[in-house]
Design a protein around this motif. Sequence first.
Motif, short mmCIF file in Angstrom:
data_model
loop_
_atom_site.label_atom_id
_atom_site.label_comp_id
_atom_site.label_asym_id
_atom_site.label_seq_id
_atom_site.Cartn_x
_atom_site.Cartn_y
_atom_site.Cartn_z
N ASP A 25 -7.46 14.00 3.58
CA ASP A 25 -7.20 14.70 2.33
C ASP A 25 -8.43 14.78 1.42
N SER A 83 -0.58 7.44 0.39
CA SER A 83 -1.65 8.36 0.02
C SER A 83 -1.13 9.50 -0.84
N ARG A 84 0.05 10.03 -0.49
CA ARG A 84 0.60 11.13 -1.27
C ARG A 84 1.03 10.66 -2.66
N ARG A 137 0.64 7.05 5.00
CA ARG A 137 0.62 8.45 4.59
C ARG A 137 1.43 8.66 3.31
N GLN A 185 -9.93 17.48 -1.46
CA GLN A 185 -10.05 17.03 -2.85
C GLN A 185 -11.48 17.14 -3.37
N LEU A 215 -3.07 18.59 6.73
CA LEU A 215 -3.50 17.49 5.88
C LEU A 215 -2.92 16.18 6.41
N LEU A 264 -8.09 8.29 4.66
CA LEU A 264 -7.41 8.91 3.53
C LEU A 264 -7.96 8.46 2.19
N SER A 319 -2.18 13.22 5.17
CA SER A 319 -1.12 12.50 4.46
C SER A 319 0.24 13.20 4.56
N GLU A 373 -2.01 10.21 -4.74
CA GLU A 373 -2.61 11.49 -5.10
C GLU A 373 -1.82 12.15 -6.24
N THR A 399 -0.11 20.80 -3.28
CA THR A 399 -1.50 20.42 -3.02
C THR A 399 -2.44 21.16 -3.95
#
Length: 888
Positions: free
Chosen positions: A165, A267-268, A264, A169, A144, A306, A146, A271, A222
């Motif tokens: 990602d 992005s996490r 990155r 998703q 992945l 992303l 991220s 999320e 995840t």
Amino acid sequence: MPNTTRADALLADLPRAGRGRLKVFLGAAPGVGKTYAMLQAAHTQLRQGVKLLAGVVETHGRAETEALLNGLPQQPLLRSEYRGVQLEEMDLDGLLSAPVQLVLVDELAHSNAPGSRHAKRWQDVQELLAAGIDVYTTINVQHLESLNDQVRGITGVQVRETVPDWIVQEAYELLLIDLPPRELLERLREGKVYVPEQARAAIDAFFSQTNLNALRELAMQTAAVYVDDELDKGYRQLGQSAPALRGRLVVGIDGDEQAERLVRHASRVAERRHLPWSLVHVDNGRPRDEQSRLRLQSAQLLAERLGGEVVLLRAGEVAKTLIQHARERRANLLLVGQSRLRWHRRLLGGGLAARLLRDAHGLEINVLDHEQTSAPVARPGNHSAGWFDYALAVLATGLASALAWGVSSVLALPNISLVFLAAVLLVAVRSSLGPALVCAALSFLAYDFLFIPPNFSFSIQREEDVLTLLFFLLMAALTGNLAARQRRQLQALRETQEETTQLLDLSRKLTAATDRKAVISAAAQHFSDWKDVEMCLLNRDGAQGWLIETGGPVSFTEAERAAADWAWNHDQPAGQGTDTLPISHWWWLPLTVEDGPLALLGVRSRASQPLSGQRRRLLMALSQPLAQALARARLAHDLEAARLHGETEQLRSALLASVSHDLRTPLTTMRGSIDTLLALGEAIPLQDRRELLEGTRDEAERLDRYIQNLLDMTRLGHGALKLARDWVAPADIVASALNRLRAVLAPLQVQIDVPGQLPLLHIHAALIEQALINVLENAARFSPPQGRLALQAGADERELWFAVSDQGPGIPEAERAQIFDMFYTAARGDRGGQGTGLGLAICQGMVGAHGGRITVAEGIDGMGTCISLFLPLPEQPAPGTEELEHED
């Protein structure tokens, strides 16, 4: 909860129209059983009658996996050679053409062989899904995008093959395949994952129990995020209130080495918190080296992959601009990287994070610390300012010293410092902050050495001189800083103005374009000023090939053709700088409206380098007005075709309505004369026989003229009116019409007023001539014997007109609007009396097909009727080119 929200949630659970469903088998590491679980699920689907194919499945020599695979239908792999090595890849086109409902695609993060349509296997999967085919696929959590930095920090291994990602998703179903680390390590030692030699190396390097536990946690996180999304969706489908949106994440980046890592991490965070997020770069005009620009562009492309929004702002104050943008977008979280504090940043208020913490009231500020890496080795060319700017600082200091020495006998000592301040200001305006500070320091030393007693020494005797020097250094530094900042802001404003000017200039040119050719010409004229790139516009040629409408030349290799076809068919950019056929030398951007692409824009850098992100965004912005202009031109063409078709149908209806009357009248007269001659023969006196024969001849000539007109009308065809246009002099049309009607006009006094220097007409000459004949014949029919008939012609800037006037009974003003009706039969109308012409309805159809019009007014001396034919005047051809131009 509103019903619309619940309906949206229910609809979101359904597959999009015509799109397949994706099921992802997620694992923490190789060997946990993802492929085996996917094959088991495929066997279940096969037993239920689902048509499926194994597109590509990697068994890695495991007997149990191979046994499962052999029980499934498989699509043969494509073989290719690259640098002497035989490679096998999934046959995407074969799967797309097969009557299949489900495809198995192992190792989603795999990179395809060079020369493949897509650079990554996940892009092949997206094309399968777009074709309505369901896909089962496998992926490990370390692939992945991220998580790339976290995986490298955990395992020490940089994973090169990654997947955005949003692919996971958007999956319809995600299945976590878990195996405890001890069991996985046991499988490794038994050779069930790798061969024994590779297993021992893998355990030592990657598959330690600590690493596997950490990767297992990432995989579970995840899966938990996916489950949270599904749970939220389920509540909304039940009509219950979903959790409120908790703002937005804004991440600010610079072109440093931490940019991708920061993206990155953002992005996490977005999320996990279920936040939309934006990547913001504030351009304050500070000069950047090529490496910094490339890092910034790479981070922006990563953010797009992303699922983040990329925003570019231009301003002098980075911190204030970030805070203002975050508040405008209703963000609640601002993420930045830790600045490397230097002495001038500490002096001017600290780094970016410190200023954000001081000024961003009400915002949550997160700061990601930089990695502890060795300081980069300074290389020539990496400085923000070049050697020329620093040489300018030294030269300016020398010139200021010479000038100050020359005026020292005239000016007082405090005033001499202004000369050095002027030099500092000049350097700051012409270069940047660094050279300005160097100039300030050199000026400080020169001022002290040359003018502060004792002269030619750096020592200072009087205490007030120390304060003077310190104030001079402070003012020089502040002046240089302010001037450099103003210069950066001016540069940023100039760049923004240039982009706005580009949009306004193209929009203005496109506004004046009325057809596709004019739109293409306006675009070509606009892009001709871009000297650093080559541009072209393509369109389909009707045989699924490409027609170059402007620009180029384009050498259509197989790769270029495949990239252009893919961009056109999928409405997405392809080619150089993208993940789809990146070996292409051109970047292809479809110009699209709601019902599909209208043209294909091709761009190639003359420096053979990928286009910068800023240039791509500018082209994307320019593509919107260009696509709208092409759509407007197509709509205008369709409307003109519809109008022309309507005129054609009206003309045909009028023609058919007149046949029963206009053909029958001369035929009845001729038949009566012939029957009389046959029945009575010699009993008829010679003079009477002669009159009967002359009458038959006259009716035959009338019939001949009408049949000739019918033959001209057959050129209308079946689809639309076909106009065989040519350049014709108005005098020639008048002369031909009068020659054909010489017998009809003989009893009248005809007056002709046609200037010889009238502009040329671009028309179908036979149709306009026939329309003029019909009007002349209509006027002659209703004129008294020896009456006057006038034919005039003239022109203004827009139209040329023919006017036919007679001394007949005329048409009452109340009836003039009706005479163009094909069913108008009043006695004084154009079909009254003997009515042998096609009628004014047909004349109007002929003239209207050319974009003209017909008017009716009073005739000669207030008597009779004046019928005028108006035709539009096109731009006149250059001398000697009339015979070369022809239009259908």
